[in-house]
Design an enzyme around this catalytic site. Sequence first.
Site, PDB file in Angstrom:
ATOM      1  N   HIS A 195       0.833  -1.222   0.000  1.00 31.94           N
ATOM      2  CA  HIS A 195       0.000   0.000   0.000  1.00 31.94           C
ATOM      3  C   HIS A 195       0.861   1.264   0.000  1.00 31.94           C
ATOM      4  CE1 HIS A 195      -3.945  -2.000   0.885  1.00 31.94           C
ATOM      5  NE2 HIS A 195      -3.144  -2.917   1.392  1.00 31.94           N
ATOM      6  N   ASN A 220     -10.403  -2.822   2.410  1.00 25.54           N
ATOM      7  CA  ASN A 220     -10.082  -2.764   0.985  1.00 25.54           C
ATOM      8  C   ASN A 220     -11.349  -2.493   0.183  1.00 25.54           C
ATOM      9  OD1 ASN A 220      -7.307  -3.253   1.077  1.00 25.54           O
ATOM     10  ND2 ASN A 220      -7.515  -5.465   0.821  1.00 25.54           N
TER      11      ASN A 220
HETATM   12  C1  HEM Z   1      -1.120  -1.825   4.897  1.00 20.91           C
HETATM   13  C2  HEM Z   1       0.165  -6.118   6.713  1.00 20.91           C
HETATM   14  C3  HEM Z   1      -4.036  -8.012   5.224  1.00 20.91           C
HETATM   15  C4  HEM Z   1      -5.610  -3.544   4.244  1.00 20.91           C
HETATM   16  C5  HEM Z   1      -0.392  -2.847   5.437  1.00 20.91           C
HETATM   17  C6  HEM Z   1       0.963  -2.734   5.902  1.00 20.91           C
HETATM   18  C7  HEM Z   1       1.326  -3.935   6.423  1.00 20.91           C
HETATM   19  C8  HEM Z   1       0.208  -4.817   6.278  1.00 20.91           C
HETATM   20  C9  HEM Z   1       2.653  -4.319   7.050  1.00 20.91           C
HETATM   21  C10 HEM Z   1       1.810  -1.479   5.807  1.00 20.91           C
HETATM   22  C11 HEM Z   1       1.384  -0.509   6.863  1.00 20.91           C
HETATM   23  C12 HEM Z   1       2.222   0.756   6.901  1.00 20.91           C
HETATM   24  O1  HEM Z   1       3.420   0.700   6.656  1.00 20.91           O
HETATM   25  O2  HEM Z   1       1.648   1.817   7.231  1.00 20.91           O
HETATM   26  C13 HEM Z   1      -0.876  -7.004   6.491  1.00 20.91           C
HETATM   27  C14 HEM Z   1      -0.898  -8.395   6.928  1.00 20.91           C
HETATM   28  C15 HEM Z   1      -2.057  -8.930   6.487  1.00 20.91           C
HETATM   29  C16 HEM Z   1      -2.792  -7.868   5.795  1.00 20.91           C
HETATM   30  C17 HEM Z   1       0.214  -9.069   7.708  1.00 20.91           C
HETATM   31  C18 HEM Z   1      -2.606 -10.312   6.637  1.00 20.91           C
HETATM   32  C19 HEM Z   1      -2.159 -11.197   7.511  1.00 20.91           C
HETATM   33  C20 HEM Z   1      -4.848  -6.974   4.861  1.00 20.91           C
HETATM   34  C21 HEM Z   1      -6.253  -7.077   4.565  1.00 20.91           C
HETATM   35  C22 HEM Z   1      -6.692  -5.815   4.303  1.00 20.91           C
HETATM   36  C23 HEM Z   1      -5.555  -4.920   4.424  1.00 20.91           C
HETATM   37  C24 HEM Z   1      -7.047  -8.369   4.597  1.00 20.91           C
HETATM   38  C25 HEM Z   1      -8.062  -5.341   3.966  1.00 20.91           C
HETATM   39  C26 HEM Z   1      -9.164  -5.950   4.332  1.00 20.91           C
HETATM   40  C27 HEM Z   1      -4.525  -2.704   4.335  1.00 20.91           C
HETATM   41  C28 HEM Z   1      -4.582  -1.291   4.039  1.00 20.91           C
HETATM   42  C29 HEM Z   1      -3.288  -0.790   4.216  1.00 20.91           C
HETATM   43  C30 HEM Z   1      -2.459  -1.913   4.622  1.00 20.91           C
HETATM   44  C31 HEM Z   1      -5.807  -0.491   3.615  1.00 20.91           C
HETATM   45  C32 HEM Z   1      -2.837   0.633   3.986  1.00 20.91           C
HETATM   46  C33 HEM Z   1      -3.154   1.525   5.163  1.00 20.91           C
HETATM   47  C34 HEM Z   1      -2.755   2.946   4.852  1.00 20.91           C
HETATM   48  O3  HEM Z   1      -3.437   3.573   4.026  1.00 20.91           O
HETATM   49  O4  HEM Z   1      -1.752   3.410   5.399  1.00 20.91           O
HETATM   50  N1  HEM Z   1      -0.830  -4.138   5.653  1.00 20.91           N
HETATM   51  N2  HEM Z   1      -2.033  -6.721   5.820  1.00 20.91           N
HETATM   52  N3  HEM Z   1      -4.463  -5.653   4.755  1.00 20.91           N
HETATM   53  N4  HEM Z   1      -3.250  -3.044   4.676  1.00 20.91           N
HETATM   54 FE1  HEM Z   1      -2.651  -4.867   5.257  1.00 20.91          FE
END
Ligand code: HEM
EC number: 1.11.1.6
Length: 502
Positions: A56, A128
């Site tokens: 992201h 999402n």
């Molecule tokens: C961002 C991990 C699943 C939605 C991130 C980031 C990590 C991460 C490490 C970066 C955050 C940052 O640096 O600020 C994971 C892991 C998941 C997972 C380990 C599953 C085990 C999901 C799922 C969704 C999701 C299922 C949605 C339903 C998001 C969103 C961001 C993000 C929207 C961006 C947030 C922003 O705008 O700063 N995720 N994620 N992720 N993830 Fe996940």
Amino acid sequence: MAKKKTTLSTAFGIPVGDDQNSLTAGQRGPVLMQDAHLLEKLAHFDRERIPERVVHAKGAGAYGVFECTADVSRYTKAKFLTKGKKTEVFARFSTVGGEKGSADAERDPRGFAVKFYTEDGNYDFVGNNTPVFFIRDPLKFPDFIHTQKRNPATNCKDPDMFWDFLSLTPESIHQVTVLFSDRGTPATFRNMNGYSSHTFVWYNAKGERFFVQYHFKTDQGIQNLTRQEAAAMRSKDPDHATRDLHDAIARGEFPSWTLEMQIMPYEEGLKYRFDIMDITKVWPHADVPPIVVGKLTLNRNPVNYFAEVEQAAFGPGNLVPGIAASPDKMLQARLFSYHDTHLHRLGPNYHLIPVNAPKGRPETSYQRDGFMRVDNGGGAGPNYWPNSFGGPAPDEKAMEPPFPVAGMANRTPYGHENDDFVQPGALFSKVMTDQDRKNLIGNIVEHLSGAQKRIQLRQCALFYKAHPDYGAGVAKGLKLPLDEVKKLAAMSQEERAKATAE
Ligand code: HEM
Ligand code: NDP
């Protein structure tokens, strides 16, 4: 009217006399170490980049307001979910796999993250634009993400990696179907929905628990780009969605989303026909009709992108009283992963960065010190609990009510009765129009054609299992023998993997 002139200064406020000519020994001479302004300016520039988000990385954000429009007090005691209450928010939309400079029109899920500055502290919704996800066990997440990034040898995107993993991970088929429909390339961030994808828990003042799913439905209407339009947009304007969000808000056209909730009593949820802890599944609307709960409107652009958007940090673990995590394994892991990555990306005091700081109530914790503790760090107040000096005290009203857990500790897969193909089959055959199906198949054929034939066959068998016309359509587009696809579709996943191994 001319703006009042301000004297340029160093970072420490010392007036600067010349910002065009470095201090040298003689006109052509070497630069002197004593040019403190030059050294400070370069040293700061050298450190301008922080690690980009590992996923992201490319995104856009804006501020706004959430208004709760329904009485949902029988389901949740969350104070911001009181009918008529308005809460300030910050939202960030993003693509997932690409780097910070990648194009907004890539085929990818879109992040839909909203920070609610409530009177009980910050509540982060981190969803999402897709109602499901590719995998349902967090152990698979780093591997899955690696396949969406660059090949370690060539540093190029690699269809073999992409489809090898997905075809060996059959539970991905639902999300693959959503992603390769035209919803995988939304026209703008304003024209897409936002889903929690996971099941969460709401609990009311009596401690009664409910399973819930969030749906932020766009009031602008769903609009997508075809793959041809998306390709043209990527070269014409790689930042089109970022620009669109900013310009719409600047014009006073404030985008909004209606929050609809699916709510299921706790006991019913545990017995539901689909496993509600499985993020690859939705709750069909006929079973659980969504109810309208509120409206999210974005009405103010950030002034500085780095300060407010790049440094925004969302965490699915930031839940306020009235809202709790479900035991969904993926969600449980996310409760750890985000805070952990923020500590790495922004440092231990990232909660002090204004966009992340609670606005509805102050932070009143005993956490102290650390790099960049830029407020007064708790001042002269006590730095331990319990204390008898009037420091902040826990309030048991903020506790989540106790809930039962049971079972053997084990590494247990989801049950076989939890069919992975029914829902993508319904999406393909009942929800999509003929044109949607045609575009879906065309989008897949274009992308999958870059992978090895054995991987194409294995993936095509999964499409066939979701719906025979789906599998046959992709097979035809790729000129694959349908008999072989059918044979693979009839096999177990293990047999299929063996039959198509190198
Ligand atoms: C961002 C991990 C699943 C939605 C991130 C980031 C990590 C991460 C490490 C970066 C955050 C940052 O640096 O600020 C994971 C892991 C998941 C997972 C380990 C599953 C085990 C999901 C799922 C969704 C999701 C299922 C949605 C339903 C998001 C969103 C961001 C993000 C929207 C961006 C947030 C922003 O705008 O700063 N995720 N994620 N992720 N993830 Fe996940
Ligand atoms: P419904 O006919 O009640 O709802 C269909 C849903 O599909 C609508 O929410 C619609 O969103 C959405 N939709 C339409 N085209 C696409 C697409 N290309 N990709 C993703 N979603 C799309 O059916 P059911 O509730 O019985 O669900 C049938 C299938 O619809 C599910 O298996 C699932 O694949 C999909 N779906 C279901 C959702 C749910 O929560 N039940 C949510 C989203 C998708 P919109 O109203 O915005 O047009």
